[in-house]
Design an enzyme around this catalytic site. Structure first.
Site, PDB file in Angstrom:
ATOM      1  CG  ASP A 350      38.393  34.087  39.888  1.00  0.00           C
ATOM      2  OD1 ASP A 350      37.489  33.134  39.853  1.00  0.00           O
ATOM      3  OD2 ASP A 350      37.565  35.236  39.522  1.00  0.00           O
ATOM      4  CD  GLU A 405      37.232  30.249  37.544  1.00  0.00           C
ATOM      5  OE1 GLU A 405      36.679  29.478  37.595  1.00  0.00           O
ATOM      6  OE2 GLU A 405      37.861  30.618  37.287  1.00  0.00           O
TER       7      GLU A 405
END
Length: 692
Positions: A350, A405
């Protein structure tokens, strides 16, 4: 070990395969020195870690010695890194909460160690589920209550306090879950089901690991997905943060059950052949002090940068100091912990953009100019940490998959570290859902530019694999809408029954939903992702219980009854999703070379492309259907339809006879020397394959 890193002379460090990187993208040539500098720093870090601890493998198993451990002889060993502390103590149930009775011994480099012998009767002084705390005496002589950064189990009693309590997780041997099934090999075609255990239930509550294993995994397998991505597993204080404000990095969330129950979930996934990805958050950490990493040793630094550099301006969270030796141990060991302890197969990292740039990506619109990816705004320590993580994971676990990401599109993010890349296997195609939402919000159907759609879907770096998706959890959150809700909105409450009169908004919505998911699946990348429930057009948004909605679970769940009800039209989108995944499993377009778009016609709104020996034809026109439409064909022969979105099973109107054979003629069309004539109705997609 501690202190600052030395920096090697980049000209003295040879990047083994950089020539391949520069040949593939000559525009990188002018940034070659920058790439070599990154690689030199990576090699410097790696050499220091291996010198300090003997090997990277040993360095990255810090969880074996740090934290609180019960030994075979029932003694207890505790070890922490707290360089800013004056003294360290351990307290808890075991010593009647005497804060200073059991003190740690100071070691070198800011480390502390404690040993508790067994009780006189040979039993352990700290029992399973006992509550403990680390007491830090700071340089103001204050005694600060902390949880160990290595805590493997923490619980929260919201009726008493939102603060987590650390509990010793040391169950009897018979109660430790034993894995029964082998880990699957990484799929050639990655079809990911992004999911959140807590909202996977239909009931107005937080779902559990075991409920997910029993009720949801069979659904995922039936839909044709071969991987799951579990969100919000690392313990986080605020349920509504979707797991992105991590407090305890080694503790799996106790909201959903125990560590052993998560192991069972993962084992059940492996039993069904599912590859399990963890949504890992190493980009930032919660600001909590009583139950987080923040100010663990009483200082603003420790795990994080001090001052402004250690603060994320938008997320109100702390930023790791990736240049610190013990922080690297903590984070690299964290990755291995989830593989070794829980059996995870790979990771979706993330917030990678925040790790790559000093700006954290905040307020920065990336244009794609290469100057944005090199220079002073790049946080080289963040880049090097990701290089180390990917090198370690791929070196130790050949079947690992890592996904970034990253919204910026930094070159070589998905190329091996040996080329000077960052080492990820895939990056998320974050521009694709933005494009779909923009079209649905701002552009009438008749004004859609099919050329722009194709460009957005196919605009990715050569030989850097991409995970395509039309929507993820981001688009489902309150304040936004899912694609199905943008398309059908309030009509979904009144016109989704198969026995109600046909409704033009619902008909359009289902047709476009199917077209959007298919063209994204085939044209958008080398892997595909769907968020839980979107496969059947889950209505409404996702809103976790919070003060602003009266702590309601009404929108923090998945309404599986809608797709299970044969009298409702949600089943049509679900059928389509399953059929597309099943066809991909057979033909493997995701691991085939990228599609070649042979035809884009703006007036007709027709797109034709081929991939993996299949021909895909899309007609996005709202009203125009085309008989005898010419389609260029690379290989002459007889073609049949293998999938048609206009089929009744997918909510279509059955305007296409799917049994009809199509014969090519040797007439050139759209850069091919053969063509065939087809019937393509409005708002439909058809897939053809050549018969043997």
């Amino acid at each position: 070990m501690g202190g600052k890193w030395s920096s090697m002379d980049p000209s003295q460090v040879e990047v083994p395969e950089i020539s391949a990187l520069l040949e593939r993208d000559p525009y990188l040539k002018m940034y070659e020195n920058e790439i070599r500098k990154r690689y030199a720093l990576y090699k410097d870090y790696l050499e220091r870690l291996e010198t300090g601890d003997g090997s990277l493998e040993k360095f990255s198993t810090g969880y074996k010695t740090f934290g609180i451990h019960i030994n075979e002889d029932n003694s207890v060993t505790a070890k922490e890194w707290a360089p800013g502390a004056q003294e360290l103590f351990l307290t808890g149930d075991f010593n009647n909460w005497n804060k200073t009775a059991n003190s740690y011994k100071r070691l070198d480099y800011g480390k502390w160690e404690l040993h508790l012998p067994p009780n006189a009767d040979g039993t352990c002084p700290i029992k399973h589920l006992s509550e403990v705390k680390v007491i830090v005496k700071d340089h103001n002589n204050e005694l600060l209550e902390r949880l160990s950064p290595w805590a493997s189990y923490v619980t929260q009693n919201r009726s008493e306090s939102a603060t987590y309590k650390q509990r010793i997780w040391y169950p009897l041997s018979k109660n430790i879950y034993k894995f029964k099934y082998p880990k699957p090999k990484k799929p050639d075609s990655l079809r990911i089901y992004e999911c959140h255990v807590g909202i996977a239930t239909q009931e107005l509550k937080v779902g559990t690991y075991l409920e997910f294993a029993t009720n949801i995994i069979p659904r995922i397998v039936k839909q044709g997905y071969n991987a799951i991505q579990l969100m919000a597993i690392m313990e986080h204080a605020y349920y509504a943060s979707f797991g992105y404000q991590v407090t305890s990095f080694y503790a799996v969330s106790s909201r959903y059950g125990t560590p052993e129950e998560l192991k069972e979930l993962i084992d059940v996934a492996h039993q069904h052949g599912l590859y399990v990805l963890l949504d890992v958050v190493h980009s930032h950490a919660s600001k909590n002090t009583l139950d987080g990493l923040n100010m663990f040793d009483g200082t603003d630094a420790c795990f994080f940068h001090s001052g402004n550099r250690g603060q994320h301006p938008l997320w109100d969270s702390r930023l790791f100091n990736y240049g610190e030796y013990e922080v690297l141990r903590f984070l690299l060991s964290n990755l291995r912990w989830y593989i070794e302890e829980y059996g995870f197969d790979g990771f979706r990292f993330d917030g990678v953009t925040s790790m790559l740039y000093h700006s954290r990506g905040a307020g920065q619109g990336f244009t794609g100019h290469y100057d944005e990816y090199f220079g002073l705004n790049v946080d080289v320590e963040g880049v090097v940490y990701l290089m180390l993580a990917n090198y370690m994971l791929h070196h130790l676990y050949p079947e690992i998959i890592t996904i970034a990401e990253d919204v910026s599109g930094m070159p070589a993010t998905c190329r091996p570290v040996s080329e000077g890349g960052i080492g990820f296997d895939y990056r998320l195609a974050m521009s694709i859902p933005d494009k779909w939402i923009k079209l649905l919000k701002e552009v009438k159907d008749e004004d859609w530019k099919v050329g722009e759609i194709c460009w957005t879907l196919s605009n990715r770096r050569w030989m850097e694999k991409t995970v395509a998706y039309s929507e993820s959890h981001d688009q489902a959150l309150v304040g936004d809408k899912t694609i199905a809700f943008w398309l059908m909105d309030k009509e979904m409450y009144t016109h989704m029954s198969v026995i109600s009169p046909p409704n033009p908004i619902i008909n359009r919505g289902i047709a476009l939903h199917n077209l959007i998911t298919l063209i994204t699946h085939v044209l958008g990348g080398e892997a595909y992702l769907n968020f839980m429930g979107n496969e059947f057009g889950h209505p409404e948004w996702l809103d976790f219980p919070r003060a602003g909605n009266g702590d309601s679970y009404h929108y923090a769940r998945r309404q599986w009854n809608l797709v299970d009800d044969e009298l409702l039209k949600y089943k049509f989108m679900n059928n389509w999703d399953r059929a597309v995944n099943t066809l991909e499993e057979k033909y493997g377009w995701l691991h085939a070379p990228p599609a070649y778009v042979s035809w884009k016609h703006e007036d007709d709104k027709v797109v034709v492309f081929d991939r993996a020996e299949l021909i895909f034809v899309f007609n996005f026109h709202p009203v125009k259907s085309f008989p005898d439409y010419p389609v260029g064909v690379k290989t002459p022969g007889t073609y049949k339809i293998v999938l048609c979105s206009d089929n009744k099973d997918f909510g279509g109107e059955n305007r296409v006879d799917t049994s009809v054979q199509h014969f090519t003629v040797p007439e050139s069309f759209s850069n091919y020397s053969n063509k065939m004539l087809i019937y393509i109705p409005c708002r439909s997609a058809i897939i053809y394959v050549r018969e043997p």
